[in-house]
Design an enzyme around this catalytic site. Structure first.
Site, PDB file in Angstrom:
ATOM      1  N   LYS A  10       0.857  -1.199   0.000  1.00 43.95           N
ATOM      2  CA  LYS A  10       0.000   0.000   0.000  1.00 43.95           C
ATOM      3  C   LYS A  10       0.884   1.236   0.000  1.00 43.95           C
ATOM      4  CE  LYS A  10       0.896   1.189   4.551  1.00 43.95           C
ATOM      5  NZ  LYS A  10       1.660   2.337   4.984  1.00 43.95           N
ATOM      6  N   SER A 107       2.020  -6.322   7.167  1.00 40.86           N
ATOM      7  CA  SER A 107       0.567  -6.252   7.399  1.00 40.86           C
ATOM      8  C   SER A 107      -0.183  -6.896   6.242  1.00 40.86           C
ATOM      9  CB  SER A 107       0.114  -4.799   7.522  1.00 40.86           C
ATOM     10  OG  SER A 107       0.829  -4.150   8.532  1.00 40.86           O
ATOM     11  N   ASP A 140      -2.539  -1.558  10.229  1.00 41.40           N
ATOM     12  CA  ASP A 140      -2.780  -1.526   8.776  1.00 41.40           C
ATOM     13  C   ASP A 140      -3.454  -2.792   8.258  1.00 41.40           C
ATOM     14  OD1 ASP A 140      -1.632   0.936   8.539  1.00 41.40           O
ATOM     15  OD2 ASP A 140       0.317   0.191   7.871  1.00 41.40           O
TER      16      ASP A 140
HETATM   17  P1  ATP Z   1       4.328  -0.772   8.568  1.00 43.44           P
HETATM   18  O1  ATP Z   1       4.359   0.550   7.870  1.00 43.44           O
HETATM   19  O2  ATP Z   1       3.077  -1.579   8.333  1.00 43.44           O
HETATM   20  O3  ATP Z   1       4.745  -0.751   9.987  1.00 43.44           O
HETATM   21  P2  ATP Z   1       6.611  -1.434   6.997  1.00 43.44           P
HETATM   22  O4  ATP Z   1       6.078  -1.586   5.618  1.00 43.44           O
HETATM   23  O5  ATP Z   1       7.371  -0.177   7.300  1.00 43.44           O
HETATM   24  O6  ATP Z   1       5.419  -1.668   7.971  1.00 43.44           O
HETATM   25  P3  ATP Z   1       7.377  -4.164   7.063  1.00 43.44           P
HETATM   26  O7  ATP Z   1       8.016  -4.414   5.761  1.00 43.44           O
HETATM   27  O8  ATP Z   1       5.979  -4.613   7.257  1.00 43.44           O
HETATM   28  O9  ATP Z   1       7.511  -2.621   7.391  1.00 43.44           O
HETATM   29  O10 ATP Z   1       8.344  -4.833   8.176  1.00 43.44           O
HETATM   30  C1  ATP Z   1       8.530  -4.315   9.429  1.00 43.44           C
HETATM   31  C2  ATP Z   1       9.209  -5.343  10.359  1.00 43.44           C
HETATM   32  O11 ATP Z   1       8.367  -6.494  10.486  1.00 43.44           O
HETATM   33  C3  ATP Z   1      10.560  -5.831   9.920  1.00 43.44           C
HETATM   34  O12 ATP Z   1      11.416  -5.698  11.028  1.00 43.44           O
HETATM   35  C4  ATP Z   1      10.367  -7.308   9.610  1.00 43.44           C
HETATM   36  O13 ATP Z   1      11.459  -8.121   9.985  1.00 43.44           O
HETATM   37  C5  ATP Z   1       9.144  -7.703  10.445  1.00 43.44           C
HETATM   38  N1  ATP Z   1       8.321  -8.740   9.778  1.00 43.44           N
HETATM   39  C6  ATP Z   1       7.777  -9.828  10.370  1.00 43.44           C
HETATM   40  N2  ATP Z   1       7.069 -10.542   9.476  1.00 43.44           N
HETATM   41  C7  ATP Z   1       7.158  -9.919   8.306  1.00 43.44           C
HETATM   42  C8  ATP Z   1       6.643 -10.196   7.010  1.00 43.44           C
HETATM   43  N3  ATP Z   1       5.881 -11.250   6.735  1.00 43.44           N
HETATM   44  N4  ATP Z   1       6.937  -9.313   6.027  1.00 43.44           N
HETATM   45  C9  ATP Z   1       7.692  -8.204   6.286  1.00 43.44           C
HETATM   46  N5  ATP Z   1       8.220  -7.923   7.482  1.00 43.44           N
HETATM   47  C10 ATP Z   1       7.954  -8.752   8.492  1.00 43.44           C
END
Ligand code: ATP
Length: 293
Positions: A10, A107, A140
């Site tokens: 997203k 998410s 999210d």
């Molecule tokens: P958000 O903005 O929803 O907090 P983001 O997009 O900035 O998330 P993500 O890529 O969702 O960040 O990852 C954040 C953290 O979650 C990382 O430290 C990662 O190791 C952990 N994590 C656990 N499971 C997953 C997964 N299936 N996919 C991505 N990251 C994951």
């Protein structure tokens, strides 16, 4: 049985932090939309229990993975409702969505797990029930189950369909920094957010101004100042991208991903090719993608 599913990212077209609740969570107003960039998820049903593996170095296998936590939550909720556990599942994730990119990768994976398991179990839970389960995993997650562009308020769980988005193409850049959502919120300076003079029309007017291309209004992300002070690499890539593309560049969510908007696929492709060539050797990763409406 094997099932392959795309788990889409997203972006936040705009994001205003409107308050802080007594439990420490922040209240937001944001226009969120899914984009075509997606992880590939493979589900194999059978046996007992849950197994999760991911091909990305920064993402844990097993119990710490959000996809695992989503499956465990589904199993527990299913058992409570039906009196027995469903068949086991093995889940493999091929990451395309930058990790810690503010693109909701984790998410989205969690939401995909909830939706796939629910479908596999003859839809024992309604969409609203599934969104309620999702919210306990992350703010999210309900948005990805909602499944269409939405104005999100509350901590992100109050979703209102936003059907008026035009066709939009994006040049998206992962600046090579993984941003921690909780650090970015902790570092937020409330003197610099819009909470006093914001209402949802502020964001929608800014979007309209941006889409008319008259430059009167600019989209906005209240988390940008905080993210850029924690990770100066985001600010420098943003500036470079704005100069090269000659247009506004925005940060998604809590960072680190940056995006520019285009109305036509050809302009977006040209811009993408220019950046991809220029940055071919570095640590930055560029994507050409579009909004899902
Ligand atoms: P958000 O903005 O929803 O907090 P983001 O997009 O900035 O998330 P993500 O890529 O969702 O960040 O990852 C954040 C953290 O979650 C990382 O430290 C990662 O190791 C952990 N994590 C656990 N499971 C997953 C997964 N299936 N996919 C991505 N990251 C994951």
């Amino acid at each position: 049985m094997i099932l392959k599913k795309k788990s889409f990212a997203k972006i936040n077209l705009f994001l205003y932090v409107t308050g802080k609740r007594s439990d420490g969570f922040h209240e937001l107003s944001s226009l969120m939309a899914q984009i075509d960039l997606a992880d590939e998820m493979e589900f194999v049903f059978g046996g007992n229990g849950i197994r999760v593996t991911c091909d990305h170095l920064l993402v844990p296998d097993g119990k710490m993975n959000l996809a695992y936590r989503a499956a465990a939550l589904f199993f527990k909720s299913y058992e409570k409702k039906m009196g027995h556990f469903p068949l086991g599942v093995s889940i493999q994730i091929k990451k395309q969505i930058p990790v810690g990119g503010g693109l909701g990768g984790g998410s989205s994976n969690a939401a995909t797990v909830l939706m796939v398991l629910n479908e596999y179990c003859s839809a024992v839970f309604s969409r609203v029930e599934l969104m309620g389960l999702g919210l306990t995993l992350g703010a999210d997650v309900p948005f990805f189950i909602f499944g269409m562009p939405a104005l999100a308020t509350g901590v992100g769980e109050r979703l209102e369909k936003y059907p008026d988005l035009p066709e939009l193409y994006l040049v998206l850049c992962d600046p090579g920094v993984s941003a921690s959502t909780s650090d970015v919120f902790k570092n937020l300076d409330f003197r610099l957010t819009s909470r006093r003079n914001y209402n949802m029309n502020t964001g929608l007017n800014a979007l309209l101004g941006e889409l008319r291309g008259d430059g009167r209004e600019k989209l906005h992300n209240d988390l940008e100042v905080s993210a850029c002070s924690l990770y100066p690499g985001i600010a420098s890539v943003k500036e470079e991208m704005e100069v090269l593309l000659k247009r506004n560049v925005y940060m998604s969510g809590s960072g680190s991903s940056l995006f520019a908007l285009f109305f036509g696929p050809d302009d977006a492709k040209k811009a993408y090719e220019m950046l991809a060539k220029k940055w071919a050797k570095g640590y930055k990763n560029v994507f050409l993608t579009s909004l899902r409406r």
